[in-house]
Design a protein around this motif. Sequence first.
Motif, PDB file in Angstrom:
ATOM      1  N   GLY A  18      17.558  89.259 -19.953  1.00  0.00           N
ATOM      2  CA  GLY A  18      16.568  88.192 -20.074  1.00  0.00           C
ATOM      3  C   GLY A  18      17.165  87.109 -19.445  1.00  0.00           C
ATOM      4  O   GLY A  18      16.319  86.137 -19.308  1.00  0.00           O
ATOM      5  N   TRP A  19      18.490  86.767 -19.207  1.00  0.00           N
ATOM      6  CA  TRP A  19      19.161  86.002 -18.617  1.00  0.00           C
ATOM      7  C   TRP A  19      18.859  85.982 -17.053  1.00  0.00           C
ATOM      8  O   TRP A  19      19.431  87.037 -16.369  1.00  0.00           O
ATOM      9  CB  TRP A  19      20.844  85.967 -18.903  1.00  0.00           C
ATOM     10  CG  TRP A  19      21.322  85.653 -20.369  1.00  0.00           C
ATOM     11  CD1 TRP A  19      20.683  86.353 -21.290  1.00  0.00           C
ATOM     12  CD2 TRP A  19      21.971  84.536 -20.583  1.00  0.00           C
ATOM     13  NE1 TRP A  19      21.566  85.624 -22.293  1.00  0.00           N
ATOM     14  CE2 TRP A  19      22.231  84.474 -21.896  1.00  0.00           C
ATOM     15  CE3 TRP A  19      22.711  83.724 -19.852  1.00  0.00           C
ATOM     16  CZ2 TRP A  19      23.156  83.622 -22.825  1.00  0.00           C
ATOM     17  CZ3 TRP A  19      23.565  82.730 -20.641  1.00  0.00           C
ATOM     18  CH2 TRP A  19      23.707  82.806 -22.045  1.00  0.00           C
ATOM     19  N   THR A  20      18.334  85.055 -16.477  1.00  0.00           N
ATOM     20  CA  THR A  20      17.472  85.288 -15.327  1.00  0.00           C
ATOM     21  C   THR A  20      17.659  83.545 -14.515  1.00  0.00           C
ATOM     22  O   THR A  20      18.350  82.625 -15.247  1.00  0.00           O
ATOM     23  CB  THR A  20      16.356  85.953 -15.144  1.00  0.00           C
ATOM     24  OG1 THR A  20      16.112  85.991 -13.667  1.00  0.00           O
ATOM     25  CG2 THR A  20      15.151  84.844 -16.006  1.00  0.00           C
ATOM     26  N   VAL A  21      16.750  83.632 -13.627  1.00  0.00           N
ATOM     27  CA  VAL A  21      16.853  82.315 -12.883  1.00  0.00           C
ATOM     28  C   VAL A  21      15.184  81.900 -12.756  1.00  0.00           C
ATOM     29  O   VAL A  21      14.471  82.999 -12.511  1.00  0.00           O
ATOM     30  CB  VAL A  21      17.400  82.143 -11.763  1.00  0.00           C
ATOM     31  CG1 VAL A  21      18.896  82.112 -11.917  1.00  0.00           C
ATOM     32  CG2 VAL A  21      17.159  83.084 -10.656  1.00  0.00           C
ATOM     33  N   GLN A  22      14.593  80.714 -12.906  1.00  0.00           N
ATOM     34  CA  GLN A  22      13.423  80.292 -12.430  1.00  0.00           C
ATOM     35  C   GLN A  22      13.169  79.269 -11.882  1.00  0.00           C
ATOM     36  O   GLN A  22      14.183  78.323 -12.136  1.00  0.00           O
ATOM     37  CB  GLN A  22      12.773  80.667 -13.732  1.00  0.00           C
ATOM     38  CG  GLN A  22      11.207  80.290 -13.905  1.00  0.00           C
ATOM     39  CD  GLN A  22      10.363  81.273 -13.077  1.00  0.00           C
ATOM     40  OE1 GLN A  22      10.158  81.312 -11.645  1.00  0.00           O
ATOM     41  NE2 GLN A  22      10.007  82.276 -13.903  1.00  0.00           N
ATOM     42  N   LEU A  23      12.075  78.996 -10.983  1.00  0.00           N
ATOM     43  CA  LEU A  23      11.913  77.730 -10.571  1.00  0.00           C
ATOM     44  C   LEU A  23      11.149  76.985 -11.698  1.00  0.00           C
ATOM     45  O   LEU A  23       9.807  77.414 -11.908  1.00  0.00           O
ATOM     46  CB  LEU A  23      11.093  78.129  -9.367  1.00  0.00           C
ATOM     47  CG  LEU A  23      10.435  76.828  -8.455  1.00  0.00           C
ATOM     48  CD1 LEU A  23      11.771  76.121  -7.623  1.00  0.00           C
ATOM     49  CD2 LEU A  23       9.610  77.069  -7.303  1.00  0.00           C
ATOM     50  N   VAL A  24      11.689  75.937 -12.149  1.00  0.00           N
ATOM     51  CA  VAL A  24      11.077  75.224 -13.192  1.00  0.00           C
ATOM     52  C   VAL A  24      11.015  73.698 -12.756  1.00  0.00           C
ATOM     53  O   VAL A  24      11.502  73.158 -11.722  1.00  0.00           O
ATOM     54  CB  VAL A  24      11.770  75.280 -14.362  1.00  0.00           C
ATOM     55  CG1 VAL A  24      12.144  76.528 -14.977  1.00  0.00           C
ATOM     56  CG2 VAL A  24      13.196  74.603 -14.294  1.00  0.00           C
ATOM     57  N   ASN A  25      10.080  72.792 -13.244  1.00  0.00           N
ATOM     58  CA  ASN A  25      10.095  71.295 -12.985  1.00  0.00           C
ATOM     59  C   ASN A  25      11.448  70.785 -13.157  1.00  0.00           C
ATOM     60  O   ASN A  25      12.232  71.116 -14.017  1.00  0.00           O
ATOM     61  CB  ASN A  25       8.908  70.838 -13.894  1.00  0.00           C
ATOM     62  CG  ASN A  25       7.495  71.126 -13.765  1.00  0.00           C
ATOM     63  OD1 ASN A  25       6.999  71.568 -12.552  1.00  0.00           O
ATOM     64  ND2 ASN A  25       6.740  71.027 -14.667  1.00  0.00           N
ATOM     65  N   ALA A  26      11.775  69.757 -12.415  1.00  0.00           N
ATOM     66  CA  ALA A  26      13.083  68.927 -12.481  1.00  0.00           C
ATOM     67  C   ALA A  26      13.324  68.654 -13.975  1.00  0.00           C
ATOM     68  O   ALA A  26      14.529  68.727 -14.292  1.00  0.00           O
ATOM     69  CB  ALA A  26      13.275  68.115 -11.504  1.00  0.00           C
ATOM     70  N   THR A  27      12.235  68.166 -14.492  1.00  0.00           N
ATOM     71  CA  THR A  27      12.499  67.663 -16.020  1.00  0.00           C
ATOM     72  C   THR A  27      12.985  68.698 -16.869  1.00  0.00           C
ATOM     73  O   THR A  27      13.570  68.476 -17.950  1.00  0.00           O
ATOM     74  CB  THR A  27      11.253  67.019 -16.533  1.00  0.00           C
ATOM     75  OG1 THR A  27      10.242  67.849 -16.472  1.00  0.00           O
ATOM     76  CG2 THR A  27      10.939  65.532 -15.773  1.00  0.00           C
ATOM     77  N   ASN A  28      12.725  69.955 -16.715  1.00  0.00           N
ATOM     78  CA  ASN A  28      12.986  71.119 -17.411  1.00  0.00           C
ATOM     79  C   ASN A  28      14.389  71.906 -16.978  1.00  0.00           C
ATOM     80  O   ASN A  28      14.530  73.077 -17.295  1.00  0.00           O
ATOM     81  CB  ASN A  28      12.017  72.285 -17.406  1.00  0.00           C
ATOM     82  CG  ASN A  28      10.825  71.598 -18.278  1.00  0.00           C
ATOM     83  OD1 ASN A  28      11.134  71.071 -19.327  1.00  0.00           O
ATOM     84  ND2 ASN A  28       9.490  72.182 -17.908  1.00  0.00           N
ATOM     85  N   ALA A  29      15.099  71.353 -15.983  1.00  0.00           N
ATOM     86  CA  ALA A  29      16.315  72.001 -15.385  1.00  0.00           C
ATOM     87  C   ALA A  29      17.134  72.475 -16.597  1.00  0.00           C
ATOM     88  O   ALA A  29      17.931  73.534 -16.322  1.00  0.00           O
ATOM     89  CB  ALA A  29      16.976  71.109 -14.494  1.00  0.00           C
TER      90      ALA A  29
END
Length: 725
Positions: free
Chosen positions: A328-339
């Motif tokens: 479950g530990w992974t990477v994702q493209l998120v909004n900058a405010t959610n970095a």
Amino acid sequence: MNTSNFGLFLGVGLLTTLPALADGYTDPAAPTLTGGPASNAQHRLSFTPYPSADVLRMLRSEPLGAPWIEDVSGVFSNLTWTASAPAGNAFHRLEVQPLGSNALLTATVLNKLGYGPTPELLDRLWQNSGNNSAAAWIAEQSAPETITERAGLAHTNIAFIQSRFGTATNPIPGSLAINSGPGTASTTDIQAWLALNAVFADRQLHEVLTQFWENHFVTWMGKSANFFIGAQYRDGFPQRAACEWEWREVSRWREAMLRTNWTFYDMLRISAESPAMITYLDTATSRGNPPNIPNENFSRELLELFTVGVDNGYDQTDIVAMAPCWTGWTVQLVNATNALNPFAPQSTVKIDPAGPNAFTNLVGVWAMNFMFNRHATGAKTIFPGKTVPARFGPPYTTKTYGANATAGLYELVIPARTTTNGIVDGYDIITHLADLPFTQEYMSVKLCRLFVHDGFATGYNFTDAATTPEEDLVRACMAAWEGASPKGQMRPVLTAIFNSALFRGHGGNAHKVKTPLEFCASAIRALRQSTNGTGNHGTWLAYTDGYGLTFSQGGDARSQGNASALMRIGGMSLFNREAPDGYPENASGWVDAGSLAERIRFISSLCKPAAGTGSTSKNDQNTSLLSNVTDPVRLLLLRLPVVADQHDAGKVADLFLGLLFPGEGRASLDAYRHIALNYLNTDDTGNSPSLFSGLTISNASGSAYDNRVRGLVAMLMSLQRFHEQ
């Protein structure tokens, strides 16, 4: 022994005693004298070397019991003393005056806590007064937050590259034509930045430790770039995004080390949360939800390489049991405010509103993310029934660990967790591992190898009566680790090393081979003096732009990296090692015929005069090496302002011997001085004598004086002792 045909009685060397530097410190063994029959009316005594010998005196007594007086009838040369044959018998013994303790420690700390001495630092620390001593420099470097960092003033590339680090507010530009602003730095930029700081930073220990942690928690920028290529990014984006991940990780480590109470747990957590690490060891694609089988890569390397060490307190069943915890530990493209929000959803903000939902058309930041639907939710038990081995002794065998009630039991039970609570599994693991005695031992050993010498190992029996100085130092590091509050603070551990007899005496001086980065940086620093004392860009007599060490112009990106100075010397690609074990600390990892030849090749290029714009005459076709510049004649003129001294081959040789080999002592450098004088008094065609004193003083490229001095420095830097630290 009395050998009448030899006419000399040989005694064991008498040495002046070094002051005790720490409890348990002892001098190296005294040199022994041997001799043979007279030859050509001369007698010769040979003796074993003594480290950092500064002054040698041969003493004579005739008969035995008479006062010892200096015998000035002979001369010393390369571990021998030769004199005319005396009449009758005599007793001789050797007296060695070692290098002073502050001078020895100065050489050690500048080579171990930093990337090598500079002329100005040697001037400062040799004073041995107040803040101008080796001990004071250790204290200063151990608190980097108190040091005003001026590296940005020393070379403008540092600030320029740093302005390109960070995450862009919009997508990282894919066009290579865009080279300014956050998110536009690439692989070669962060490599050059690290090399620049190694050469110019005032916080030298901070730089050494930055490289240590980056190498210990190793990641591979090439694999990060491949991740982005797989997500359909093109142009310069994959390399720039991979660089951004490395910068995010390394900048967090650097910030942590500016806190007085930073711990190993802090460094371990930063690594575990790093998108570069999550991608590198395949955690990003690991799933634990049935019927998936979790990937074991991260749990294996976490134990074997990052915390407890190979076969040190764990087995394969623990690797298997731990692997589901990281699902479950992974990477994702998120909004900058959610970095910084590991539970944030994927960004849905499009660059082109009418375009596809592909990653390449979304605005956001690639960050650590926890996807609970991929997590193995069941309970896990790691280290079941395992207890701390008796070899560690108290307090490790008598204390309790985690929730265990049994002394010495370090079993870790992870309860069943669902939804976003599953992320806690990973934090439970690193909290548990961070202070286990195996981790304390393994990390203490690695730090001792870094700062003292090769040969430290895990597996010491700390409870038996037989100890070694190495074992005692590892135990002292562990005690500092265990005794801090909170546990695991690194500054007390480093202090234990820096205050130890091993570090402060001969055991810490010149026992290690420099890595390619250390070698290149130290070569520039050895000649790096500011002409006006400001330390500003443009005033240095030796400098690099960073890229000259890590980059090679021409060809594709792969050939550029492979032809760089660091790669040619030892295959050292910063931030970009494919194997998870990091670059080696031991000498055998860096010494072979090919790498030594490349070291000499680099020195030859470094010491050549700077060529004109566009010229490739300095070193084959690698024009990047033109960015590594030295002016040893101007350095000579600054430090020997009297014209007569500038013509004196002996004083010129002594100047550079002192700058390049500050921990050796004058007597130990006798052989080097001999060949230095021969070189200075031999012309470019090999004619000797061609007296140095007859040359016109000039630093003009191609002048005989400039060639002679540059050649001298290049030769000395090619000799064995300059490769050591």
